[in-house]
Design a protein around this motif. Structure first.
Motif, PDB file in Angstrom:
ATOM      1  N   LYS A 240      10.029  -0.773  -3.514  1.00 31.78           N
ATOM      2  CA  LYS A 240      10.584  -2.082  -3.160  1.00 31.78           C
ATOM      3  C   LYS A 240       9.800  -2.750  -2.033  1.00 31.78           C
ATOM      4  CE  LYS A 240      13.825  -1.293  -6.151  1.00 31.78           C
ATOM      5  NZ  LYS A 240      13.765  -1.922  -7.484  1.00 31.78           N
ATOM      6  N   GLN A 241       8.548  -2.354  -1.884  1.00 35.06           N
ATOM      7  CA  GLN A 241       7.662  -2.925  -0.884  1.00 35.06           C
ATOM      8  C   GLN A 241       6.476  -3.582  -1.580  1.00 35.06           C
ATOM      9  OE1 GLN A 241       8.252  -2.934   2.467  1.00 35.06           O
ATOM     10  NE2 GLN A 241      10.208  -1.916   2.078  1.00 35.06           N
ATOM     11  N   PRO A 242       5.771  -4.504  -0.878  1.00 30.12           N
ATOM     12  CA  PRO A 242       4.557  -5.067  -1.473  1.00 30.12           C
ATOM     13  C   PRO A 242       3.598  -3.961  -1.882  1.00 30.12           C
ATOM     14  CG  PRO A 242       5.139  -6.277   0.503  1.00 30.12           C
ATOM     15  CD  PRO A 242       6.051  -5.079   0.442  1.00 30.12           C
ATOM     16  N   ARG A 243       2.857  -4.207  -2.952  1.00 34.02           N
ATOM     17  CA  ARG A 243       1.944  -3.202  -3.484  1.00 34.02           C
ATOM     18  C   ARG A 243       0.907  -2.776  -2.465  1.00 34.02           C
ATOM     19  NH1 ARG A 243      -2.345  -4.773  -8.244  1.00 34.02           N
ATOM     20  NH2 ARG A 243      -3.775  -3.030  -7.942  1.00 34.02           N
ATOM     21  N   GLY A 244       0.473  -3.698  -1.615  1.00 38.95           N
ATOM     22  CA  GLY A 244      -0.538  -3.389  -0.613  1.00 38.95           C
ATOM     23  C   GLY A 244      -0.789  -4.597   0.260  1.00 38.95           C
ATOM     24  N   SER A 245      -1.907  -4.580   0.992  1.00 35.90           N
ATOM     25  CA  SER A 245      -2.234  -5.713   1.848  1.00 35.90           C
ATOM     26  C   SER A 245      -3.721  -5.702   2.160  1.00 35.90           C
ATOM     27  CB  SER A 245      -1.437  -5.657   3.154  1.00 35.90           C
ATOM     28  OG  SER A 245      -1.805  -4.517   3.908  1.00 35.90           O
ATOM     29  N   LEU A 246      -4.225  -6.868   2.521  1.00 28.06           N
ATOM     30  CA  LEU A 246      -5.628  -6.969   2.921  1.00 28.06           C
ATOM     31  C   LEU A 246      -5.848  -6.431   4.326  1.00 28.06           C
ATOM     32  CD1 LEU A 246      -6.653 -10.501   1.560  1.00 28.06           C
ATOM     33  CD2 LEU A 246      -7.366  -8.281   0.689  1.00 28.06           C
ATOM     34  N   VAL A 247      -4.799  -6.434   5.133  1.00 28.96           N
ATOM     35  CA  VAL A 247      -4.871  -5.941   6.508  1.00 28.96           C
ATOM     36  C   VAL A 247      -3.707  -4.978   6.725  1.00 28.96           C
ATOM     37  CG1 VAL A 247      -4.850  -6.550   8.953  1.00 28.96           C
ATOM     38  CG2 VAL A 247      -5.903  -8.100   7.297  1.00 28.96           C
ATOM     39  N   SER A 248      -3.976  -3.823   7.331  1.00 32.33           N
ATOM     40  CA  SER A 248      -2.916  -2.839   7.564  1.00 32.33           C
ATOM     41  C   SER A 248      -1.877  -3.395   8.532  1.00 32.33           C
ATOM     42  CB  SER A 248      -3.505  -1.543   8.137  1.00 32.33           C
ATOM     43  OG  SER A 248      -4.305  -0.894   7.173  1.00 32.33           O
ATOM     44  N   GLY A 249      -0.605  -3.211   8.218  1.00 33.24           N
ATOM     45  CA  GLY A 249       0.471  -3.649   9.086  1.00 33.24           C
ATOM     46  C   GLY A 249       0.649  -2.726  10.272  1.00 33.24           C
ATOM     47  N   PRO A 250       1.456  -3.148  11.266  1.00 34.15           N
ATOM     48  CA  PRO A 250       1.652  -2.339  12.484  1.00 34.15           C
ATOM     49  C   PRO A 250       2.156  -0.926  12.196  1.00 34.15           C
ATOM     50  CG  PRO A 250       2.535  -4.554  12.778  1.00 34.15           C
ATOM     51  CD  PRO A 250       2.169  -4.431  11.327  1.00 34.15           C
ATOM     52  N   LYS A 251       3.045  -0.780  11.217  1.00 37.84           N
ATOM     53  CA  LYS A 251       3.599   0.538  10.923  1.00 37.84           C
ATOM     54  C   LYS A 251       2.577   1.489  10.312  1.00 37.84           C
ATOM     55  CE  LYS A 251       8.389  -1.002  10.248  1.00 37.84           C
ATOM     56  NZ  LYS A 251       9.529  -1.062   9.295  1.00 37.84           N
ATOM     57  N   ALA A 252       1.538   0.925   9.717  1.00 43.64           N
ATOM     58  CA  ALA A 252       0.538   1.756   9.047  1.00 43.64           C
ATOM     59  C   ALA A 252      -0.633   2.125   9.946  1.00 43.64           C
ATOM     60  CB  ALA A 252       0.015   1.043   7.809  1.00 43.64           C
ATOM     61  N   GLN A 253      -0.728   1.514  11.116  1.00 46.84           N
ATOM     62  CA  GLN A 253      -1.929   1.688  11.939  1.00 46.84           C
ATOM     63  C   GLN A 253      -2.055   3.091  12.518  1.00 46.84           C
ATOM     64  OE1 GLN A 253      -1.909  -1.580  14.722  1.00 46.84           O
ATOM     65  NE2 GLN A 253      -2.186  -3.106  13.103  1.00 46.84           N
ATOM     66  N   TRP A 254      -0.941   3.682  12.955  1.00 47.39           N
ATOM     67  CA  TRP A 254      -0.996   5.048  13.491  1.00 47.39           C
ATOM     68  C   TRP A 254      -1.384   6.033  12.390  1.00 47.39           C
ATOM     69  CZ3 TRP A 254      -1.889   7.812  17.475  1.00 47.39           C
ATOM     70  CH2 TRP A 254      -1.490   9.150  17.541  1.00 47.39           C
ATOM     71  N   ALA A 255      -0.784   5.844  11.216  1.00 47.68           N
ATOM     72  CA  ALA A 255      -1.127   6.703  10.083  1.00 47.68           C
ATOM     73  C   ALA A 255      -2.597   6.561   9.733  1.00 47.68           C
ATOM     74  CB  ALA A 255      -0.257   6.347   8.883  1.00 47.68           C
ATOM     75  N   TYR A 256      -3.077   5.336   9.717  1.00 48.99           N
ATOM     76  CA  TYR A 256      -4.476   5.044   9.400  1.00 48.99           C
ATOM     77  C   TYR A 256      -5.407   5.730  10.399  1.00 48.99           C
ATOM     78  CZ  TYR A 256      -8.471   2.004   8.129  1.00 48.99           C
ATOM     79  OH  TYR A 256      -9.683   1.517   7.715  1.00 48.99           O
ATOM     80  N   ALA A 257      -5.072   5.608  11.697  1.00 47.93           N
ATOM     81  CA  ALA A 257      -5.923   6.163  12.751  1.00 47.93           C
ATOM     82  C   ALA A 257      -5.946   7.686  12.717  1.00 47.93           C
ATOM     83  CB  ALA A 257      -5.437   5.671  14.111  1.00 47.93           C
ATOM     84  N   THR A 258      -4.770   8.316  12.538  1.00 45.70           N
ATOM     85  CA  THR A 258      -4.727   9.776  12.533  1.00 45.70           C
ATOM     86  C   THR A 258      -5.403  10.355  11.300  1.00 45.70           C
ATOM     87  OG1 THR A 258      -2.503   9.695  11.536  1.00 45.70           O
ATOM     88  CG2 THR A 258      -2.643   9.914  13.930  1.00 45.70           C
TER      89      THR A 258
END
Length: 554
Positions: A240-258
């Motif tokens: 029930k969320q958007p399929r994705g995004s061109l820019v990572s959202g705030p909630k995804a940034q920690w996951a992305y970095a780790t």
């Protein structure tokens, strides 16, 4: 997808495959030494590769067919999160500049063929050595299988993989891996080293053409990004969320970095990475390669952009359950003339054969040196080691082939994602051991076991909660839990246990094992004059920086 077999593309692809097959068998005579029946010769190419050979070998080793297919497929499926591979490869090289030259030097001095050889020599622990070896073998097997996934994606798009006859459908895979097994058995590491020149040249040509020609055909990058933004805004019916995004959202940034950080720490500890590094002829070759290998990261960034282009081209649009792994091969067939599509498919196919060969050799070396010799036949001669390693390399390839043909593809992907979590748990022993002897061998073994158990459990727990495979699904970053990358969380637990237990065990004067290395071993190069018998450079002398690991008992 076009109907029938793309005969022109298939013909071009076969022509390149035949060319690299000839190169693979010719490699047996390339720089061949008199002591050919020695594991150093077969499994490490005689430790004789210079800067450019090592660069192409490492590039062929790390940037595989699965990378060629999966990185843009991740961007195609989820957007910005798929770009995590770009920063992690950039982060990796400064990190490995610190420890890979030291691993090369001590391995050259003592004849180590694998990282587990170093562990056994440094800590005097066969148990820890075997644990690291088994981790490497288990993590490498599905990685080899995933190279077949890349080949299968190409075959499906060319029309061969869609045959209703299972034998006709899988016959090309049997042929490709049969030939791969033959020239790897014959030529050892020299075969993928020589073929890597062709593989990397093809990939660079395809990427350069694709990044110019495809945007021209699709109306420019503005239209490409607009199409991607529109597609990512569509809601995923499951989350029930958007399929994705061109820019990572705030909630995804920690996951992305780790995820980027953890992947960077693990990248060069895979057995095939270590094998390629130890094949270098000098310490300076290793150092130079860590400074020029980031050129591949530039290629990787351009490669990831193909995911946006596949969306703009409408690949897979409206097809329920479309396999994202087919997106880039299908894009090539849609956009390129048939003859150049064949070149692109050959790049993917050869990009599978090179790393598969190196990985099978690396896994075979681990079994031979750290299981067969250490546990089964301690008095094995160099000739016996080489013969066992050759046979095991065949078994590994057959196992990978069965893995892909008999099991669901997501299973291989699941275990490959777990492989990154598992390999990360060898960092304290391998990297830590290159800089200090303070870590106790029993503490390292306990930390490894805890990290492995926790990482596997959390990955399984995540898959159960999301009803997806291990480590995530096509719409999220793989291996991510609520607190970031599972592998990095497991590593923190691992290192905490190592630190606490090392304090306790060292205080209790528990047996620490015999260290067969000396501090000067970690800075020696082939150009360095060998120290006289019974002498060793002292701290402060030229060429011996302070703070190196102390010998046993120091």
């Amino acid at each position: 997808m076009k109907n029938g077999v793309n005969g022109v593309a298939l013909g071009v692809c076969i022509a390149f495959f035949l060319a690299v097959t000839v190169l693979g068998f010719m490699a047996a005579r390339w720089r061949r030494a008199e002591n050919a029946l020695h594991l150093d010769e077969w499994g490490l190419g005689g430790r004789s590769f210079g800067t450019w050979v090592t660069w192409f070998l490492l590039g062929g080793d790390l940037y595989t067919a699965y990378t060629f297919v999966a990185v843009p497929a991740a961007v195609y499926g989820a957007g910005a999160s798929g770009f995590f591979a770009l920063p992690y490869t950039i982060l990796a090289y400064p990190l490995v500049f610190l420890f890979l030259p030291r691993l090369w030097s001590v391995s050259r001095k003592h004849g180590y063929v694998t990282s587990s050889d170093f562990i056994r020599g440094r800590f005097g622990s066969k148990s820890l050595s075997v644990a690291v070896a088994l981790t490497g073998i288990v993590a490498t097997m599905p990685y080899i299988a995933l190279q077949l996934v890349g080949i299968q994606a190409v075959l499906n798009v060319m029309g061969i993989g869609n045959s209703g006859n299972w034998f006709a459908k899988d016959l090309p895979l049997f042929i490709a891996f049969g030939v791969l097994a033959a020239y790897t058995y014959s030529s050892g590491l020299r075969a993928p080293a020589l073929i890597a020149f062709v593989k990397d040249a093809l990939i660079y040509i395809v990427i350069i053409v694709a990044i110019i020609y495809i945007p021209y055909k699709l109306g420019g990058f503005h239209d490409i990004f607009h199409s991607a933004k529109t597609a990512y805004a569509v809601q995923n019916p499951v989350t029930k969320q958007p399929r994705g995004s061109l820019v990572s959202g705030p909630k995804a940034q920690w996951a992305y970095a780790t995820l980027a950080m953890g992947s960077a720490m693990a990248l060069f500890l895979y057995p095939h990475s270590v094998t390629a590094v130890l094949s270098s002829k000098s310490r300076n070759v290793v150092r130079r390669n860590t400074t020029i290998l980031p050129l591949y990261s530039l290629m990787l960034g351009l490669l990831a952009m193909l995911g946006f282009m596949a969306i703009a081209d409408g690949v897979g649009k409206g097809i329920k359950g479309y396999n994202a792994q087919l997106a880039i091969p299908q894009l090539f067939e849609n956009m390129f003339p048939s003859w150049f599509a064949g070149v692109a498919f050959a790049a993917v196919g050869i990009g599978a054969l090179v790393p598969a060969a190196i990985m099978s050799i690396a896994a075979a070396n681990l079994f031979t040196r750290n299981i067969y010799k250490d546990l089964i036949k301690p008095d094995a001669t160099p000739e016996q080691e080489t013969r066992v390693s050759k046979l095991v390399s065949l078994v590994v390839k057959v196992g990978a082939l069965v893995f892909v043909l008999a099991m669901d593809k997501t299973v291989a992907i699941n275990f490959q994602l777990l492989g990154g979590i598992w390999i990360l748990q060898t960092v304290p022993a391998i990297v830590g051991g290159l800089f200090t002897r303070w870590f106790h061998r029993w503490a390292l073994l306990a930390g490894w076991a805890a990290g492995m158990a926790y990482g596997t459990w959390k990955a399984y727990d995540q898959s159960s909660a999301t009803q997806s495979h291990f480590g995530g699904n096509s719409d999220v970053i793989p291996g991510i839990g609520e607190k970031g990358y599972i592998g990095l969380t497991a590593f923190v637990l691992n290192i905490a246990i190592v630190l606490v237990l090392s304090v306790v065990l060292n205080a209790l004067r528990a047996p620490a094992g015999v260290d067969e290395t000396a501090r000067e071993d970690y800075v020696l190069d082939t150009e360095d004059p060998a120290p006289l018998p019974g002498t060793s450079p002292k701290p402060g002398e030229p060429g011996v920086p302070p703070g190196l690991p102390e010998p046993a008992g120091a």
